[in-house]
Design a protein around this motif. Structure first.
Motif, PDB file in Angstrom:
ATOM      1  N   LEU A 134     150.642-113.121 -32.118  1.00 40.12           N
ATOM      2  CA  LEU A 134     151.158-111.786 -32.430  1.00 40.12           C
ATOM      3  C   LEU A 134     152.167-111.385 -31.368  1.00 40.12           C
ATOM      4  O   LEU A 134     151.846-111.337 -30.182  1.00 40.12           O
ATOM      5  CB  LEU A 134     150.010-110.760 -32.451  1.00 40.12           C
ATOM      6  CG  LEU A 134     150.449-109.293 -32.601  1.00 40.12           C
ATOM      7  CD1 LEU A 134     151.110-109.040 -33.949  1.00 40.12           C
ATOM      8  CD2 LEU A 134     149.266-108.341 -32.409  1.00 40.12           C
ATOM      9  N   GLY A 135     153.401-111.131 -31.800  1.00 43.29           N
ATOM     10  CA  GLY A 135     154.385-110.540 -30.899  1.00 43.29           C
ATOM     11  C   GLY A 135     154.242-109.033 -30.983  1.00 43.29           C
ATOM     12  O   GLY A 135     154.331-108.452 -32.057  1.00 43.29           O
ATOM     13  N   PHE A 136     153.951-108.406 -29.839  1.00 44.60           N
ATOM     14  CA  PHE A 136     153.585-106.988 -29.839  1.00 44.60           C
ATOM     15  C   PHE A 136     154.807-106.071 -29.976  1.00 44.60           C
ATOM     16  O   PHE A 136     155.843-106.306 -29.347  1.00 44.60           O
ATOM     17  CB  PHE A 136     152.860-106.626 -28.536  1.00 44.60           C
ATOM     18  CG  PHE A 136     151.418-107.044 -28.488  1.00 44.60           C
ATOM     19  CD1 PHE A 136     151.066-108.372 -28.652  1.00 44.60           C
ATOM     20  CD2 PHE A 136     150.419-106.107 -28.274  1.00 44.60           C
ATOM     21  CE1 PHE A 136     149.727-108.766 -28.600  1.00 44.60           C
ATOM     22  CE2 PHE A 136     149.086-106.485 -28.221  1.00 44.60           C
ATOM     23  CZ  PHE A 136     148.738-107.817 -28.383  1.00 44.60           C
TER      24      PHE A 136
ATOM     25  N   PRO B 232     154.582-104.318 -25.944  1.00 41.03           N
ATOM     26  CA  PRO B 232     153.882-105.248 -25.036  1.00 41.03           C
ATOM     27  C   PRO B 232     153.215-104.486 -23.887  1.00 41.03           C
ATOM     28  O   PRO B 232     153.766-103.503 -23.386  1.00 41.03           O
ATOM     29  CB  PRO B 232     155.007-106.149 -24.541  1.00 41.03           C
ATOM     30  CG  PRO B 232     156.056-106.057 -25.607  1.00 41.03           C
ATOM     31  CD  PRO B 232     155.991-104.637 -26.092  1.00 41.03           C
ATOM     32  N   ILE B 233     152.026-104.949 -23.514  1.00 39.12           N
ATOM     33  CA  ILE B 233     151.202-104.231 -22.548  1.00 39.12           C
ATOM     34  C   ILE B 233     151.571-104.643 -21.126  1.00 39.12           C
ATOM     35  O   ILE B 233     151.751-105.821 -20.837  1.00 39.12           O
ATOM     36  CB  ILE B 233     149.705-104.562 -22.787  1.00 39.12           C
ATOM     37  CG1 ILE B 233     149.338-104.372 -24.262  1.00 39.12           C
ATOM     38  CG2 ILE B 233     148.812-103.733 -21.882  1.00 39.12           C
ATOM     39  CD1 ILE B 233     149.450-102.949 -24.765  1.00 39.12           C
TER      40      ILE B 233
ATOM     41  N   ILE C 181     150.408-105.347 -17.455  1.00 37.18           N
ATOM     42  CA  ILE C 181     149.139-105.684 -16.801  1.00 37.18           C
ATOM     43  C   ILE C 181     149.389-105.911 -15.313  1.00 37.18           C
ATOM     44  O   ILE C 181     149.648-107.034 -14.875  1.00 37.18           O
ATOM     45  CB  ILE C 181     148.476-106.914 -17.446  1.00 37.18           C
ATOM     46  CG1 ILE C 181     148.411-106.736 -18.971  1.00 37.18           C
ATOM     47  CG2 ILE C 181     147.074-107.119 -16.874  1.00 37.18           C
ATOM     48  CD1 ILE C 181     147.728-107.864 -19.698  1.00 37.18           C
TER      49      ILE C 181
ATOM     50  N   VAL D 264     152.640-109.185 -15.509  1.00 39.77           N
ATOM     51  CA  VAL D 264     152.915-109.210 -16.947  1.00 39.77           C
ATOM     52  C   VAL D 264     153.520-107.871 -17.394  1.00 39.77           C
ATOM     53  O   VAL D 264     152.869-106.822 -17.338  1.00 39.77           O
ATOM     54  CB  VAL D 264     151.626-109.484 -17.746  1.00 39.77           C
ATOM     55  CG1 VAL D 264     151.893-109.370 -19.249  1.00 39.77           C
ATOM     56  CG2 VAL D 264     151.065-110.855 -17.402  1.00 39.77           C
ATOM     57  N   ASN D 265     154.779-107.933 -17.799  1.00 38.52           N
ATOM     58  CA  ASN D 265     155.511-106.787 -18.379  1.00 38.52           C
ATOM     59  C   ASN D 265     155.664-105.600 -17.440  1.00 38.52           C
ATOM     60  O   ASN D 265     156.271-104.598 -17.824  1.00 38.52           O
ATOM     61  CB  ASN D 265     154.848-106.317 -19.687  1.00 38.52           C
ATOM     62  CG  ASN D 265     154.981-107.351 -20.792  1.00 38.52           C
ATOM     63  OD1 ASN D 265     156.029-107.977 -20.925  1.00 38.52           O
ATOM     64  ND2 ASN D 265     153.926-107.544 -21.562  1.00 38.52           N
TER      65      ASN D 265
ATOM     66  N   ASN E 296     160.239-111.311 -23.442  1.00 39.54           N
ATOM     67  CA  ASN E 296     159.044-111.956 -22.895  1.00 39.54           C
ATOM     68  C   ASN E 296     158.059-112.323 -24.013  1.00 39.54           C
ATOM     69  O   ASN E 296     157.395-113.363 -23.945  1.00 39.54           O
ATOM     70  CB  ASN E 296     158.385-111.016 -21.876  1.00 39.54           C
ATOM     71  CG  ASN E 296     157.407-111.737 -20.966  1.00 39.54           C
ATOM     72  OD1 ASN E 296     157.609-112.915 -20.629  1.00 39.54           O
ATOM     73  ND2 ASN E 296     156.347-111.063 -20.576  1.00 39.54           N
ATOM     74  N   GLU E 297     157.978-111.482 -25.032  1.00 38.01           N
ATOM     75  CA  GLU E 297     157.120-111.806 -26.177  1.00 38.01           C
ATOM     76  C   GLU E 297     157.595-113.097 -26.855  1.00 38.01           C
ATOM     77  O   GLU E 297     156.796-113.978 -27.176  1.00 38.01           O
ATOM     78  CB  GLU E 297     157.108-110.664 -27.211  1.00 38.01           C
ATOM     79  CG  GLU E 297     156.454-109.385 -26.732  1.00 38.01           C
ATOM     80  CD  GLU E 297     154.962-109.549 -26.462  1.00 38.01           C
ATOM     81  OE1 GLU E 297     154.596-109.507 -25.277  1.00 38.01           O
ATOM     82  OE2 GLU E 297     154.188-109.746 -27.414  1.00 38.01           O
TER      83      GLU E 297
END
Lengths: 444, 253
Positions: free
Chosen positions: B84-86, B89-90, B92, B144-145, B156-157
């Protein structure tokens, strides 16, 4: 059992042990021990009515009789190797059930101008200086468990760094505890004496090493640090006691002008673990940086109580504390910032961030301010949250199993508190969080 | 047999029905675009397929290579080859990109019984994909992101998709918030991922990504159902005439 029989137990224990305690020939020390014991007998134990003991499971400490240790069991070097943090190559004193173990220790690795001695040896060699250090900090044994330590301190360490000397290698004190036939009481006393401009890193590590016998021992540690003008101390304490153990620690730092202290306390083990950290910023421009980590799981109860005592102008304190509570674990952080009258231009910062992983876990985080001056900048913040569900889903959507994703997020939450200079500490924390799984190597 | 087979899927969020009898079949090698107005259920569909918590499935089935997708944990779906490409994107903090990518990649390889990639092989593989996505290698060691711009997050996704090499990629509004340069980079990434063994489902509000990624099939989602399907010319008609035209036509039908 009511408290009084337990108190008279300690009176009897003291009578029996006094002839064997170190410094028995020093009248001032004997008198100090007796004074401390008398104070304990007179004033008794603290109760939950005391604000500082509000949440503590005191009956675990005060409703049982603990026995001061005289003869510890022999410990094989392999057991030390398994328990000790790797990569600490400097001078090392090892204590087994509170008693100094010369065979496992390496005090001679100390550099010129740095003295690392077991307490009994230091008492024999320089009793005047020890007396001075103890006299200068009467608060250390004003209360019950400090008094208990003074009465029964049987061993410990004295670390001295001469003026202007920077100890390059970290100095480690390793306290190993093995179960015994009786419920033990272990009262180590550690004195840190940094002269003007001296610098040292000290690592205090408590590790339960397993075995058969009674595991619910009491460790009652008292560390007193004196930092003269311009001295710099890094004090790191890692507590990995047996999960049945009761672990009390008082870390007391008195800081002269322009001194710097970085104190970090990592609580991983113990049924009940409590650290009281006090920095008395007594000289202008002194600075203290405090890091605290509490990881109560299962039925563990962990407390960190800090007092940043700004007694001189232009002093700085910075505190960052994180607790992660799981199972029925309970974490308590009580952070007191005191600014004395006329201590102007103060900067005091305190931050507490906490994660609750289970509905039965509990965290109490309380900042307290006592400010008697007006040119003061104090900031404090406390948050209690849960694991970020969206981050958890993101990691799982990339294929990470739920348990790995959870421990990765918890570790990432804690990572900023872990010193990069001591990666083994991060490994211990991670092992605690996830059991047998390997360390995540890729933390940003 | 289709790679993804959705049959009469019903799902709700709390008490609100979002998907109301959605059926869709996607075969390996195909690129499908699912278009629809806001609130039509596009992101719910993507979330339900990937296992995002918060949805209740009230009817129907979804199968991925014959396996009951809805019975699988999110990580099992990812390990089986669903990506799944968000849309959002979260971030973290504290976990770096390289670690996440390698852990995700190796989790899938373990499940397939393949040897794990070591750090060197992994870097070799990821560097090549990063240059395709015009991403500086320094992104690997960043959290991450965290602090990424909107365009960097979307790139990045796609980078993650290229590295993880899923069988089925569901890209949820991967084009939203992109300027034209970033849109082309993302489109290049998606086109690079096309292949006979891979299916790609692009969920989007707008037609503009489809100027660069030519879909085999276009579906219009409205009211939680697919109301019209066609070839790429359907997307062009939507762009010219808006969604109302399709919705009115489907109401009439």
């Amino acid at each position: 059992m009511s408290a009084e029989p337990v108190l008279s137990h300690y009176q009897a224990q003291y009578r029996a042990l006094a002839p064997e305690l170190p410094g028995r020939e020093l009248a001032w020390l004997v008198s100090r021990r007796q004074g401390a014991l008398a104070r304990l007998l007179r004033e008794g134990w603290p109760s939950n009515r005391h604000e500082a003991w509000k949440y503590a499971p005191l009956r675990l400490l005060t409703g049982r009789e603990f026995h001061p240790v005289i003869t510890p069991p022999p410990v094989a070097p392999q057991a030390l190797a398994a328990a000790a943090l790797p990569a600490l190559t400097g001078p090392r004193l090892v204590f087994v059930n509170g008693r100094y173990d010369a065979g496992l220790s390496a005090p001679d690795a100390a550099e010129a101008g740095v003295s690392v001695q077991p307490l009994a040896e230091a008492l024999a060699e320089a009793p005047e200086r020890i007396a001075e250090l103890l006299e200068a900090d009467p608060g250390a044994d004003a209360e019950a468990f400090g008094a208990l330590n003074t009465a029964f301190m049987a061993d410990g360490a004295c670390i001295r760094v001469a003026a202007g000397v920077q100890a390059r290698q970290p100095i480690s004190l390793v306290f190993l505890t093995a179960p015994a036939p009786v419920r033990q009481m272990i009262c180590p006393r550690v004195l840190l004496d940094l002269e003007a401009g001296a610098g040292a890193q000290v690592v205090v590590h408590h590790a339960g090493i397993g075995g058969t016998g009674e595991r619910s021992h009491l460790v009652d540690l008292l560390v007193q640090g004196a930092l003269a003008e311009g001295a710099e101390l890094s004090l790191l304490r890692l507590q990995e006691e047996d999960d049945q153990a009761l672990s009390l620690a008082q870390l007391r730092l008195r800081q002269g002008a322009a001194s710097r202290c970085t104190a970090a306390d990592y609580a991983l083990g113990g049924r009940f673990a409590r650290t009281e950290l006090t920095a008395e910023l007594a000289g202008v421009d002194a600075a203290a940086t405090v890091t605290g980590m509490l990881l109560p799981q299962h039925r563990q109860h962990m407390e960190l109580l800090t007092t940043m005592d700004h007694a001189a102008p232009a002093t700085l304190s910075t505190q960052q504390v994180k607790a992660v509570a799981d199972g029925h674990g309970r974490g308590v952080f009580n952070g007191l910032v005191r600014v004395r009258p006329d201590a102007q231009r103060i900067d005091a910062r305190q931050n507490s961030a906490n994660l609750l992983l289970s509905p039965s876990a509990e965290i109490d985080a309380r900042p307290q301010l006592e400010i008697y001056a007006d040119d003061v900048r104090c900031t404090h913040g406390a948050t209690v949250g849960q694991l970020d569900e969206s981050a958890l889903f993101y990691l799982r959507a990339r294929g990470l199993p739920l348990a790995a994703a959870r421990s990765l997020l918890i570790y990432a939450f804690l990572a900023e508190l872990l010193p990069s200079a001591l990666p083994a500490l991060g490994e211990r924390v991670d092992a605690r969080l996830r059991g047998e799984l390997p360390v995540p190597e890729g933390l940003a | 047999m289709s790679m993804l087979e959705i049959n009469d899927l019903h799902a709700r969020v709390e008490a609100r029905p979002i998907l109301n009898g959605l059926s869709l079949s996607v075969a390996a090698g195909e690129v499908h675009a699912i278009m629809g107005p806001n609130g039509s259920g596009k992101s719910t569909l993507a979330g339900v397929l990937a296992g995002r918590p918060g949805y209740e499935i009230t009817g129907g089935q979804a199968h991925f290579e014959g396996a009951d997708l809805l019975a699988m944990a999110p990580e099992e779906r990812a390990q089986a080859g669903l990506f799944l490409g968000f849309q959002y994107p979260i971030e973290i903090p504290g976990v770096n990109n390289a670690y996440l990518l390698r852990a995700g990649l190796n989790a899938g390889r373990r499940v397939r019984g393949e040897p794990e990639l070591d750090a060197a092989d992994f870097l070799l593989r990821v560097r090549e994909k990063m240059s395709l996505m015009r991403m500086d290698p320094s992104f690997l060691s960043r959290a991450v992101n965290e602090g990424f711009s909107g365009g960097e997050k979307k790139r990045n996704e796609i980078l993650q998709m290229l590295v993880l090499e899923p069988k089925l990629a569901i890209l949820d509004e991967i084009d939203s918030g992109l300027d034209i340069d970033a849109l082309k980079i993302v489109a290049d990434g998606v086109n690079a991922a096309r292949g006979p063994d891979r299916a790609i489902v692009i969920v989007t509000h707008y037609q503009r990504l489809l100027n660069y990624v030519e879909p085999d099939r276009v579906h219009v989602l409205a009211g939680g159902r697919i109301v019209r399907s066609g070839g790429k010319e359907l997307a062009e008609a939507l762009e010219a005439r808006g969604y109302d035209w399709v919705l009115e036509a489907s109401d009439a039908a």
